[in-house]
Design a protein around this motif. Structure first.
Motif, PDB file in Angstrom:
ATOM      1  N   ALA A 190      51.278  10.244   5.495  1.00 45.48           N
ATOM      2  CA  ALA A 190      50.802   8.612   5.202  1.00 45.48           C
ATOM      3  C   ALA A 190      50.056   7.758   4.413  1.00 45.48           C
ATOM      4  N   LYS A 191      49.885   9.307   3.611  1.00 46.70           N
ATOM      5  CA  LYS A 191      49.049   8.220   1.889  1.00 46.70           C
ATOM      6  C   LYS A 191      49.855   6.995   1.326  1.00 46.70           C
ATOM      7  N   LEU A 192      51.218   7.971   1.688  1.00 49.28           N
ATOM      8  CA  LEU A 192      51.877   7.472   0.461  1.00 49.28           C
ATOM      9  C   LEU A 192      52.665   6.235   1.076  1.00 49.28           C
ATOM     10  N   LEU A 193      52.953   6.200   2.757  1.00 47.33           N
ATOM     11  CA  LEU A 193      53.149   4.106   3.734  1.00 47.33           C
ATOM     12  C   LEU A 193      51.930   3.652   3.443  1.00 47.33           C
ATOM     13  N   GLY A 194      50.649   4.038   2.869  1.00 46.88           N
ATOM     14  CA  GLY A 194      49.597   3.137   3.220  1.00 46.88           C
ATOM     15  C   GLY A 194      48.997   3.086   4.240  1.00 46.88           C
ATOM     16  N   ALA A 195      49.566   4.065   5.506  1.00 43.60           N
ATOM     17  CA  ALA A 195      48.297   3.990   6.849  1.00 43.60           C
ATOM     18  C   ALA A 195      47.222   3.840   6.728  1.00 43.60           C
ATOM     19  N   ASP A 196      46.950   3.123   8.012  1.00 40.31           N
ATOM     20  CA  ASP A 196      45.593   3.065   8.486  1.00 40.31           C
ATOM     21  C   ASP A 196      45.267   4.629   8.572  1.00 40.31           C
ATOM     22  N   TYR A 197      45.736   5.078   9.852  1.00 35.65           N
ATOM     23  CA  TYR A 197      45.443   6.225  10.368  1.00 35.65           C
ATOM     24  C   TYR A 197      46.477   6.774  10.336  1.00 35.65           C
ATOM     25  N   LEU A 198      46.095   8.246  10.525  1.00 35.92           N
ATOM     26  CA  LEU A 198      47.388   9.437  11.388  1.00 35.92           C
ATOM     27  C   LEU A 198      46.401  10.370  12.783  1.00 35.92           C
ATOM     28  N   ASN A 199      47.447   9.385  13.924  1.00 40.45           N
ATOM     29  CA  ASN A 199      46.962   9.821  15.108  1.00 40.45           C
ATOM     30  C   ASN A 199      47.580  11.351  15.575  1.00 40.45           C
ATOM     31  N   THR A 200      46.535  12.306  16.457  1.00 41.20           N
ATOM     32  CA  THR A 200      47.388  13.485  16.211  1.00 41.20           C
ATOM     33  C   THR A 200      47.060  14.277  17.845  1.00 41.20           C
TER      34      THR A 200
END
Ligand SMILES: [Zn+2]
Ligand SMILES: [Zn+2]
Length: 287
Positions: free
Chosen positions: A101-111
């Protein structure tokens, strides 16, 4: 990133043609938020993300005006598992997903928080918090992790915001955690999300258990299953138990209007997303 003047709306979109294809899909629909899987959601293995692919995705996303990118974790992950091998695998997988998620520059990881298959709820809650603490140690900086509410009722955990608040309370790095409200799951778990009073009561619970600032995203789905059924079955916006009037209540709730609304509605026909987007746009009229 927050812009309360813009309607932040989108879908869970396919990445079959690569991450950049998800942006094309979004641009074609005219949405400004997306949710994706960063790997096969039904398998443990993950192909490493090439640096160039991540760079291309981030550039394309910015150019397309995508305001929020949310990544949804793999379905196999079970942070509440009482089986040590499965729990360990889940912790490593979560840490890996945080890195991706960090590598893709995502704002959030949802689980999802997972299930401990009938163990005492307090033990389930403690296990999820332990798992998150371990994953955070393995991945020391990452986008915020969002815990999604489930439709499952007690003895299962995660159906209430009081459970999610209890998990956050046991995590050392609380700043790295937030929550995502799935409207279909909330209805299934017994929250009356179709009325102003019901939404107000739900928000009051979130405020008292963790603080409203923890609520970062909405999975905006209608539900085939009725209030309090404990069943998770998504339906097109306005066509399920939440209905058009209920959807309008959610779309107009002041406390939710600066949050990204992600639809995870059925995609049986190619025009389904376009139709659901049109219905959502029509129902959303701010006072
Ligand atoms: Zn989910
Ligand atoms: Zn669901």
């Amino acid at each position: 990133m927050k812009n309360s003047g813009t309607f932040l709306i989108g879908f869970h979109v396919p990445v079959a043609g690569g991450f950049s294809a998800a942006v094309d899909y979004a641009s074609d629909l005219g949405i400004n938020c997306i949710q994706i899987f960063s790997k096969n959601p039904r398998g443990w293995s993950a192909k490493p993300i090439a640096g160039q692919d991540a760079l291309d995705f981030k550039k394309k996303r910015a150019a397309a005006g995508i305001k929020y990118v949310i990544i949804h974790t793999c379905y196999l992950l079970n942070l509440a598992s009482q089986d040590p091998a499965l729990r360990k695998k889940s912790v490593f997988s979560l840490a890996e997903e945080l890195e991706r998620a960090k590598l893709l520059g995502a704002d959030y990881l949802n689980t999802h928080v997972g299930s401990c298959k009938g163990c005492p709820p307090e033990l389930g809650i403690k296990t999820v918090a332990d798992s998150i603490n371990e994953a955070f140690k393995l991945c020391v900086s990452s986008p915020m992790l969002l815990l999604e509410n489930t439709s499952r009722l007690r003895p299962s955990i995660g159906g209430s915001f009081s459970d999610l608040g209890a998990i956050i309370g046991l995590v050392a790095e609380k700043k790295r955690l937030g929550v995502c409200l799935d409207t279909a799951h909330a209805l299934g778990a017994g929250y009356e999300v179709r009325t102003g009073a019901g939404v107000k009561a739900l928000l009051k619970e979130i405020e008292s258990k963790m603080g409203l600032e923890k609520l970062r995203a909405v999975h905006f789905n209608d539900s085939k299953a009725p209030l309090g059924s404990g069943i998770d079955r998504h339906e097109h916006i306005g066509l399920g138990e939440i209905g058009k009037a209920g959807a309008a209540v959610l779309l107009k709730a002041r406390a939710l209007k600066s949050l990204p609304f992600i639809m995870e509605t059925p995609k049986s026909k190619p025009e389904d997303d376009r139709k659901n987007l049109a219905v959502a746009n029509k129902l959303r009229v701010f006072p």
